[in-house]
Design a protein around this motif. Structure first.
Motif, mmCIF file in Angstrom:
data_model
loop_
_atom_site.group_PDB
_atom_site.id
_atom_site.type_symbol
_atom_site.label_atom_id
_atom_site.label_comp_id
_atom_site.label_asym_id
_atom_site.label_seq_id
_atom_site.Cartn_x
_atom_site.Cartn_y
_atom_site.Cartn_z
ATOM 1 N N UNK A 137 58.880 53.651 40.090
ATOM 2 C CA UNK A 137 57.569 53.084 39.818
ATOM 3 C C UNK A 137 56.766 53.930 38.859
ATOM 4 N N UNK A 138 55.658 53.370 38.398
ATOM 5 C CA UNK A 138 54.768 54.080 37.490
ATOM 6 C C UNK A 138 54.628 53.386 36.160
ATOM 7 N N UNK A 139 53.527 53.689 35.482
ATOM 8 C CA UNK A 139 53.240 53.166 34.149
ATOM 9 C C UNK A 139 52.565 54.288 33.394
ATOM 10 N N UNK A 140 53.248 54.848 32.394
ATOM 11 C CA UNK A 140 52.726 56.064 31.792
ATOM 12 C C UNK A 140 52.779 57.165 32.830
ATOM 13 N N UNK A 141 51.620 57.748 33.165
ATOM 14 C CA UNK A 141 51.549 58.774 34.202
ATOM 15 C C UNK A 141 50.823 58.285 35.449
ATOM 16 N N UNK A 142 50.603 56.980 35.539
ATOM 17 C CA UNK A 142 49.876 56.417 36.681
ATOM 18 C C UNK A 142 50.867 55.911 37.730
ATOM 19 N N UNK A 143 50.707 56.377 38.960
ATOM 20 C CA UNK A 143 51.549 55.891 40.045
ATOM 21 C C UNK A 143 52.976 56.394 39.990
ATOM 22 N N UNK A 144 53.186 57.564 39.422
ATOM 23 C CA UNK A 144 54.539 58.120 39.288
ATOM 24 C C UNK A 144 54.900 58.907 40.560
ATOM 25 N N UNK A 145 56.066 58.659 41.154
ATOM 26 C CA UNK A 145 56.485 59.401 42.353
ATOM 27 C C UNK A 145 57.000 60.791 41.989
ATOM 28 N N UNK A 146 56.100 61.647 41.528
ATOM 29 C CA UNK A 146 56.466 62.928 40.932
ATOM 30 C C UNK A 146 57.115 63.877 41.932
ATOM 31 N N UNK A 147 56.701 63.848 43.190
ATOM 32 C CA UNK A 147 57.264 64.775 44.177
ATOM 33 C C UNK A 147 58.715 64.405 44.482
ATOM 34 N N UNK A 148 59.012 63.124 44.593
ATOM 35 C CA UNK A 148 60.387 62.687 44.802
ATOM 36 C C UNK A 148 61.251 62.997 43.576
ATOM 37 N N UNK A 149 60.681 62.809 42.390
ATOM 38 C CA UNK A 149 61.407 63.130 41.163
ATOM 39 C C UNK A 149 61.754 64.615 41.125
ATOM 40 N N UNK A 150 60.801 65.464 41.486
ATOM 41 C CA UNK A 150 61.054 66.909 41.471
ATOM 42 C C UNK A 150 62.043 67.320 42.551
ATOM 43 N N UNK A 151 62.065 66.602 43.666
ATOM 44 C CA UNK A 151 63.067 66.885 44.697
ATOM 45 C C UNK A 151 64.474 66.574 44.183
ATOM 46 N N UNK A 152 64.609 65.492 43.442
ATOM 47 C CA UNK A 152 65.899 65.173 42.818
ATOM 48 C C UNK A 152 66.289 66.238 41.808
ATOM 49 N N UNK A 153 65.314 66.684 41.044
ATOM 50 C CA UNK A 153 65.555 67.726 40.048
ATOM 51 C C UNK A 153 66.035 68.999 40.732
ATOM 52 N N UNK A 154 65.390 69.382 41.824
ATOM 53 C CA UNK A 154 65.720 70.624 42.530
ATOM 54 C C UNK A 154 67.114 70.589 43.146
ATOM 55 N N UNK A 155 67.545 69.409 43.609
ATOM 56 C CA UNK A 155 68.863 69.358 44.251
ATOM 57 C C UNK A 155 69.995 69.182 43.245
ATOM 58 N N UNK A 156 69.663 69.021 41.955
ATOM 59 C CA UNK A 156 70.685 69.012 40.918
ATOM 60 C C UNK A 156 71.344 67.680 40.658
ATOM 61 N N UNK A 157 70.791 66.590 41.161
ATOM 62 C CA UNK A 157 71.381 65.265 40.950
ATOM 63 C C UNK A 157 71.426 64.937 39.463
ATOM 64 N N UNK A 158 72.576 64.427 38.999
ATOM 65 C CA UNK A 158 72.776 64.210 37.567
ATOM 66 C C UNK A 158 73.379 62.841 37.296
ATOM 67 N N UNK A 159 73.536 62.521 36.004
ATOM 68 C CA UNK A 159 74.138 61.269 35.538
ATOM 69 C C UNK A 159 73.418 60.056 36.131
ATOM 70 N N UNK A 160 72.102 60.162 36.207
ATOM 71 C CA UNK A 160 71.310 59.095 36.810
ATOM 72 C C UNK A 160 71.092 57.955 35.825
ATOM 73 N N UNK A 161 71.172 56.737 36.339
ATOM 74 C CA UNK A 161 70.810 55.544 35.571
ATOM 75 C C UNK A 161 69.471 55.075 36.128
ATOM 76 N N UNK A 162 68.486 54.957 35.256
ATOM 77 C CA UNK A 162 67.110 54.733 35.700
ATOM 78 C C UNK A 162 66.547 53.478 35.074
ATOM 79 N N UNK A 163 65.848 52.681 35.883
ATOM 80 C CA UNK A 163 65.052 51.583 35.350
ATOM 81 C C UNK A 163 63.599 51.870 35.696
ATOM 82 N N UNK A 164 62.757 51.915 34.667
ATOM 83 C CA UNK A 164 61.347 52.207 34.831
ATOM 84 C C UNK A 164 60.622 51.681 33.605
ATOM 85 N N UNK A 165 59.337 51.432 33.719
ATOM 86 C CA UNK A 165 58.605 50.911 32.563
ATOM 87 C C UNK A 165 58.774 51.808 31.348
#
Length: 266
Positions: free
Chosen positions: A24-52
């Motif tokens: 979710x999110x549009x620009x920087x509004x409503x972005x799930x930043x904490x969940x995104x950073x948790x993914x970053x910290x655990x090293x998850x890679x090769x992600x396919x993402x759909x977002x605005x």
């Protein structure tokens, strides 16, 4: 029925490499930043993402992009992210650009069990006819292009017939969303413009994870105020005050103050 998790890290721990995410999110509004950073910290890679869009340089999805964790993006525009544009044009990233309203409807349709729909958006363009560059080669050549889509004539409400193009629904492995309030059953309320792509992204995920500024008990939310029903939400994480306050401004604009009058100066 209690869907709460103790931390964002615990909520995203099973998201594997190669997962398909709706964010979710549009620009920087409503972005799930904490969940995104948790993914970053655990090293998850090769992600396919759909977002605005893909955040901005160094924030939002831009943080995953900066570390090379995203391999494919379905979005409506490149936006203010120069790293996104560079990786796309250099052939490091596959990008499927989709009209914004079509993208929202593809997510909503996926969450509603509708496999596809016809729309007038994109008819007569490369969106329908194919040939949009999805991936570039190192030499600037197009190595992957969008395929042509089915079109069909339908009776117009104004009389006669009109051409429409078939768009397929999007269903993802996981969805990450940000809400202002949520209860332990997963019912969510979004704040003002944060109610952008968050509801439809949340609908599209087979497993939807929500971060919320405020967690309340079941029954405290007015049923008429709920924007995404708990049936779509599987995990919920309450943010700390500092996490909830991490809301940067995408563009700061200023204007000169009006010249003070002589009377005001005295």
């Amino acid at each position: 029925m209690d869907k709460t998790f103790s931390s964002a890290a615990a909520a995203v721990a099973d998201i594997p490499n190669g997962a398909f995410l709706a964010v979710g999110g549009f620009g920087l509004v409503g972005v799930p930043i904490v969940l995104i950073r948790a993914l970053l910290a655990q090293g998850t890679a090769d992600l396919r993402v759909v977002s605005n869009n893909c955040g901005v340089d160094g924030w939002g999805l831009g943080e995953l992009l900066r570390e090379g964790r995203i391999s494919r993006v379905i979005a409506s525009y490149i936006g203010e992210n120069k790293d996104f544009a560079r990786r796309y044009l250099d052939g490091e990233l596959e990008v499927e650009l989709t009209p914004q309203g079509t993208l929202a409807e593809r997510l909503r349709a996926g969450g509603s069990g509708i496999p596809g729909f016809f729309t007038a958006s994109g008819v007569g363009t490369m969106v329908a006819e194919g040939g949009l560059p999805w991936r570039y080669g190192p030499d600037g050549s197009v190595t992957v292009s969008s395929p042509p889509k089915e079109t069909r004539m339908f009776a117009s409400l104004r009389g006669g017939e009109k051409e429409y193009v078939l768009e397929e629904a999007i269903v993802t492995d996981y969805a990450l969303v940000r809400a202002a309030k949520g209860d332990r059953h997963g019912n969510l309320v979004f704040e003002k413009s944060a109610r952008n792509f968050n509801p439809v992204a949340g609908m599209a995920g087979r497993i939807t994870i929500a971060e919320v500024d405020e967690l309340v008990e079941p029954g405290e939310l007015d049923p008429d105020a709920i924007h995404l029903a708990g049936i779509y939400v599987h995990r919920i994480v309450e943010l700390s005050r500092d996490e909830a306050a991490d809301l940067p401004i995408e563009k700061t604009t200023t204007r000169p103050r009006p010249a003070a009058s002589v009377a005001e100066e005295r």
